[in-house]
Design a protein around this motif. Sequence first.
Motif, PDB file in Angstrom:
ATOM      1  N   UNK A  75     -11.925   4.391  -9.028  1.00 18.38           N
ATOM      2  CA  UNK A  75     -12.366   4.663  -7.666  1.00 18.38           C
ATOM      3  C   UNK A  75     -12.306   3.456  -6.724  1.00 18.38           C
ATOM      4  N   UNK A  76     -12.832   2.316  -7.138  1.00 21.29           N
ATOM      5  CA  UNK A  76     -12.868   1.159  -6.252  1.00 21.29           C
ATOM      6  C   UNK A  76     -11.453   0.715  -5.866  1.00 21.29           C
ATOM      7  N   UNK A  77     -10.572   0.680  -6.859  1.00 22.13           N
ATOM      8  CA  UNK A  77      -9.187   0.287  -6.598  1.00 22.13           C
ATOM      9  C   UNK A  77      -8.483   1.344  -5.751  1.00 22.13           C
ATOM     10  N   UNK A  78      -8.786   2.609  -6.022  1.00 20.72           N
ATOM     11  CA  UNK A  78      -8.185   3.712  -5.266  1.00 20.72           C
ATOM     12  C   UNK A  78      -8.560   3.617  -3.785  1.00 20.72           C
ATOM     13  N   UNK A  79      -9.838   3.441  -3.496  1.00 22.08           N
ATOM     14  CA  UNK A  79     -10.297   3.369  -2.105  1.00 22.08           C
ATOM     15  C   UNK A  79      -9.644   2.185  -1.387  1.00 22.08           C
ATOM     16  N   UNK A  80      -9.599   1.048  -2.068  1.00 23.11           N
ATOM     17  CA  UNK A  80      -8.972  -0.144  -1.486  1.00 23.11           C
ATOM     18  C   UNK A  80      -7.496   0.121  -1.194  1.00 23.11           C
ATOM     19  N   UNK A  81      -6.822   0.784  -2.133  1.00 23.45           N
ATOM     20  CA  UNK A  81      -5.402   1.089  -1.967  1.00 23.45           C
ATOM     21  C   UNK A  81      -5.162   2.012  -0.778  1.00 23.45           C
ATOM     22  N   UNK A  82      -5.987   3.054  -0.639  1.00 24.85           N
ATOM     23  CA  UNK A  82      -5.827   3.993   0.478  1.00 24.85           C
ATOM     24  C   UNK A  82      -6.032   3.266   1.812  1.00 24.85           C
ATOM     25  N   UNK A  83      -7.011   2.391   1.882  1.00 23.28           N
ATOM     26  CA  UNK A  83      -7.259   1.647   3.124  1.00 23.28           C
ATOM     27  C   UNK A  83      -6.072   0.765   3.477  1.00 23.28           C
ATOM     28  N   UNK A  84      -5.477   0.111   2.479  1.00 26.50           N
ATOM     29  CA  UNK A  84      -4.314  -0.742   2.723  1.00 26.50           C
ATOM     30  C   UNK A  84      -3.111   0.095   3.167  1.00 26.50           C
ATOM     31  N   UNK A  85      -2.924   1.234   2.529  1.00 22.41           N
ATOM     32  CA  UNK A  85      -1.809   2.116   2.887  1.00 22.41           C
ATOM     33  C   UNK A  85      -1.966   2.671   4.294  1.00 22.41           C
ATOM     34  N   UNK A  86      -3.212   2.903   4.702  1.00 16.26           N
ATOM     35  CA  UNK A  86      -3.444   3.420   6.057  1.00 16.26           C
ATOM     36  C   UNK A  86      -3.043   2.400   7.119  1.00 16.26           C
ATOM     37  N   UNK A  87      -3.168   1.117   6.792  1.00 18.12           N
ATOM     38  CA  UNK A  87      -2.833   0.061   7.750  1.00 18.12           C
ATOM     39  C   UNK A  87      -1.338   0.004   8.032  1.00 18.12           C
ATOM     40  N   UNK A  88      -0.531   0.444   7.065  1.00 18.22           N
ATOM     41  CA  UNK A  88       0.917   0.474   7.273  1.00 18.22           C
ATOM     42  C   UNK A  88       1.426   1.904   7.492  1.00 18.22           C
ATOM     43  N   UNK A  89       0.493   2.827   7.730  1.00 14.95           N
ATOM     44  CA  UNK A  89       0.825   4.231   7.994  1.00 14.95           C
ATOM     45  C   UNK A  89       1.658   4.835   6.861  1.00 14.95           C
ATOM     46  N   UNK A  90       1.251   4.548   5.620  1.00 19.21           N
ATOM     47  CA  UNK A  90       1.965   5.062   4.453  1.00 19.21           C
ATOM     48  C   UNK A  90       1.008   5.776   3.499  1.00 19.21           C
ATOM     49  N   UNK A  91       0.143   6.610   4.050  1.00 26.06           N
ATOM     50  CA  UNK A  91      -0.813   7.345   3.230  1.00 26.06           C
ATOM     51  C   UNK A  91      -0.101   8.319   2.294  1.00 26.06           C
ATOM     52  N   UNK A  92      -0.687   8.596   1.124  1.00 21.56           N
ATOM     53  CA  UNK A  92      -0.133   9.638   0.246  1.00 21.56           C
ATOM     54  C   UNK A  92      -0.191  10.988   0.951  1.00 21.56           C
ATOM     55  N   UNK A  93       0.532  11.950   0.433  1.00 21.92           N
ATOM     56  CA  UNK A  93       0.542  13.280   1.054  1.00 21.92           C
ATOM     57  C   UNK A  93      -0.851  13.910   1.013  1.00 21.92           C
ATOM     58  N   UNK A  94      -1.486  13.845  -0.154  1.00 19.97           N
ATOM     59  CA  UNK A  94      -2.838  14.375  -0.352  1.00 19.97           C
ATOM     60  C   UNK A  94      -3.625  13.328  -1.127  1.00 19.97           C
ATOM     61  N   UNK A  95      -4.909  13.174  -0.807  1.00 22.22           N
ATOM     62  CA  UNK A  95      -5.695  12.169  -1.512  1.00 22.22           C
ATOM     63  C   UNK A  95      -7.186  12.417  -1.386  1.00 22.22           C
ATOM     64  N   UNK A  96      -7.916  11.911  -2.378  1.00 27.42           N
ATOM     65  CA  UNK A  96      -9.386  11.929  -2.399  1.00 27.42           C
ATOM     66  C   UNK A  96      -9.856  10.684  -1.664  1.00 27.42           C
ATOM     67  N   UNK A  97     -10.969  10.818  -0.909  1.00 27.05           N
ATOM     68  CA  UNK A  97     -11.488   9.640  -0.212  1.00 27.05           C
ATOM     69  C   UNK A  97     -12.989   9.775  -0.003  1.00 27.05           C
ATOM     70  N   UNK A  98     -13.666   8.639   0.109  1.00 29.10           N
ATOM     71  CA  UNK A  98     -15.097   8.633   0.393  1.00 29.10           C
ATOM     72  C   UNK A  98     -15.343   9.190   1.799  1.00 29.10           C
ATOM     73  N   UNK A  99     -16.467   9.879   2.021  1.00 27.40           N
ATOM     74  CA  UNK A  99     -16.715  10.532   3.317  1.00 27.40           C
ATOM     75  C   UNK A  99     -16.631   9.604   4.524  1.00 27.40           C
ATOM     76  N   UNK A 100     -17.241   8.421   4.453  1.00 28.33           N
ATOM     77  CA  UNK A 100     -17.233   7.522   5.602  1.00 28.33           C
ATOM     78  C   UNK A 100     -15.816   7.073   5.946  1.00 28.33           C
ATOM     79  N   UNK A 101     -15.027   6.759   4.929  1.00 29.57           N
ATOM     80  CA  UNK A 101     -13.646   6.332   5.155  1.00 29.57           C
ATOM     81  C   UNK A 101     -12.792   7.498   5.653  1.00 29.57           C
ATOM     82  N   UNK A 102     -13.078   8.698   5.173  1.00 28.86           N
ATOM     83  CA  UNK A 102     -12.357   9.884   5.643  1.00 28.86           C
ATOM     84  C   UNK A 102     -12.581  10.075   7.143  1.00 28.86           C
ATOM     85  N   UNK A 103     -13.800   9.873   7.561  1.00 28.23           N
ATOM     86  CA  UNK A 103     -14.126  10.013   8.992  1.00 28.23           C
ATOM     87  C   UNK A 103     -13.365   8.984   9.816  1.00 28.23           C
ATOM     88  N   UNK A 104     -13.239   7.759   9.305  1.00 29.77           N
ATOM     89  CA  UNK A 104     -12.495   6.711  10.015  1.00 29.77           C
ATOM     90  C   UNK A 104     -11.018   7.075  10.142  1.00 29.77           C
TER      91      UNK A 104
END
Length: 431
Positions: A75-104
């Motif tokens: 989980x910790x590595x996953x959340x960090x990875x999703x945040x980094x991918x969002x910065x380069x606009x390369x999010x996975x097609x579908x993904x699990x995320x913590x509620x606060x980060x999902x809202x962001x």
Amino acid sequence: MKKFSILLSLILLISSFLVGCNSKESITSSDGTTTIDFAIHVANAKDQEPAFYKVIEKFQAENPDIKVNLIGKEQQEHVKSIKMMSQSDKLPDVFWMLPASAKELQEADMLMDLSGFIDDNPDIKDSLNDNMLNTYNKDGKQYGLPYQPLITGLFYNKALFDQYEVKIPETFEDLAEATKVFEQNGITTIAKGAKDEYSVWAFLTMLSRYGYFDKIDDILAGDESYNNADFIKYYQKIDELRKLGAFSKNVTTQTYFQAVEQFLGGQAAMLDSGMWDVQKIEQSAIGKDVGFWWGPTFADGTGDQKISSIVPAAPLLASKKAGEDKAKKEAILKLFKFYYGEEGTQIMVENQVPPMTNASVEINEAEHPVFKKLVDQMQLEGWESQPNQPDLVVPESIANAMYDSIYGVINGTYTPEQAVKVVEDKISTVK
């Protein structure tokens, strides 16, 4: 002329390639398969999230033209990875995320709008409780759907209640009387571990019976105070349980996991926990005797007292880019229709994940007696779930102060008046 013809052919070939790359149509494999990259919060979904994995497995079997590429990290590595991918606009097609980060991510306009999916599938919309949808809906945009439901409450050992001729409680007064009997016989009424302060799930639901969700928005806005008469009454009830001896003498030094073992060992009548402990309880020596309860109602509470806790867990999200790809979008929506439909729900239930919908499900009670009792409580008529867990609708620092305030009274280090002030003081620093 021949050189010009060759050059023109090359230009046309390159232009055709570039147009293909920029097209909104998905480039599928040669066999017509569309691949969905699905990032999940565990390293090995097959072993760590077997119910989810089996739903995906069955979906692929029924849809051979769609491949779900599971990308698993802790989980910790996953959340960090999703945040980094969002910065380069390369999010996975579908993904699990913590509620606060999902809202962001939603506020950054990086997520697919799932409103059309909900409107196009009225059977799914009608089967989901309002809180399952409302939690991840902003200004009419459905930006996420719950991964699973989160069910919390009190497990109880019916054998101990029978042994000491104590009735299963319904009201706080019932619980107080039961506590007196158990204290006289050296039995802890509610197993808890203050070393893990977050382990106050059933007690947070009790707070909802004192009007928490009627007040919290005004409290956060500064128009109301956490230090109010209703909340003081709530903490007074916890203090009363403490004085009656409801908690173990080593509660201050005990962890949540030690509290679980205390309950499984028959030394406590109840355990404040949730759906994640069902399998462990069923496999224990006391499994056949364990039931599930939403906790006591209060005569001096505020509003409806028949409040359960069936709330949405962290959401599944789809990236906006995937939604702009016709083939991927169709594949994702087909996956969601299966996941939240009756077939996906039944697969989850067969693997002891409670249904997040009101679809009819079959449970083998002989094999899974505790799970069956938990689901039966979910389907009680006249009971309605709190919108969310009280700690999940406030900033993390305030949630931590709430945990501290509850365990502070349980441990005897705070009076009820001091407990509400702890939280109010933290709220004042966050405003």
